[in-house]
Design an enzyme around this catalytic site. Sequence first.
Site, PDB file in Angstrom:
ATOM      1  N   ALA A  28       0.842  -1.199   0.000  1.00  0.00           N
ATOM      2  CA  ALA A  28       0.000   0.000   0.000  1.00  0.00           C
ATOM      3  C   ALA A  28       0.876   1.247   0.000  1.00  0.00           C
ATOM      4  O   ALA A  28       2.015   1.224   0.463  1.00  0.00           O
ATOM      5  CB  ALA A  28      -0.916  -0.003   1.219  1.00  0.00           C
ATOM      6  N   ASP A  29       0.294   2.313  -0.518  1.00  0.00           N
ATOM      7  CA  ASP A  29       0.958   3.613  -0.499  1.00  0.00           C
ATOM      8  C   ASP A  29      -0.117   4.671  -0.256  1.00  0.00           C
ATOM      9  O   ASP A  29      -1.090   4.741  -1.004  1.00  0.00           O
ATOM     10  CB  ASP A  29       1.680   3.886  -1.811  1.00  0.00           C
ATOM     11  CG  ASP A  29       2.560   5.116  -1.708  1.00  0.00           C
ATOM     12  OD1 ASP A  29       3.561   5.059  -0.976  1.00  0.00           O
ATOM     13  OD2 ASP A  29       2.225   6.137  -2.329  1.00  0.00           O
TER      14      ASP A  29
END
Length: 189
Positions: free
Chosen positions: A66-67
């Site tokens: 995830a970012d």
Amino acid sequence: MQLILASASPRRQELLKLFGVPFTVRVADIDETMDPAKSPFEEGGRVSRLKAQAIPREAGDVVIAADTIVVCEGRVLGKPHTEAEASGMLQLLSGRDHQVMTGCTILGDDVCETFTEVTDLHFRPLRQSEIARYVASGEPMDKAGAYGIQGGAALFCERMVGDYYNVMGLPVCRLGELLRTRFPELMED
């Protein structure tokens, strides 16, 4: 089959534990620079995909990456590098709407699925003294947009539409449904 979280974030680790599935942590070492000519919505997804692809894995393993970014008035706010930068980000968010966008990728043998979850927030007007106090606490320094909604910044948020956990860095509802669909053997009832 092993579930791997491609993140050193203690918040993401805490949230992934909600699924009740054992996992390991491996951190991706990639360039997270976003292309300012492209939409933040697309770039968050692209960076999460790069993180997932950078993780070594065995056949059958599933990687989650995830970012998270904060976007206010077209400006992307990542993690601040200095206290002055954190203060500036909080001043920008003061009294304004903004979005938290988390690009999330699930990578398996035959699956590479990426989505971006968006949560809309509005911060009340902030006094300079409370910004200074919050920055001095150190909490903003490792968080996109210079705040943690689960911490002291809970006092700043007047409205939120969308997934609260997305703001913490992992859109657990949508992620859980996708894992159940794509990897039912991981998410057995």
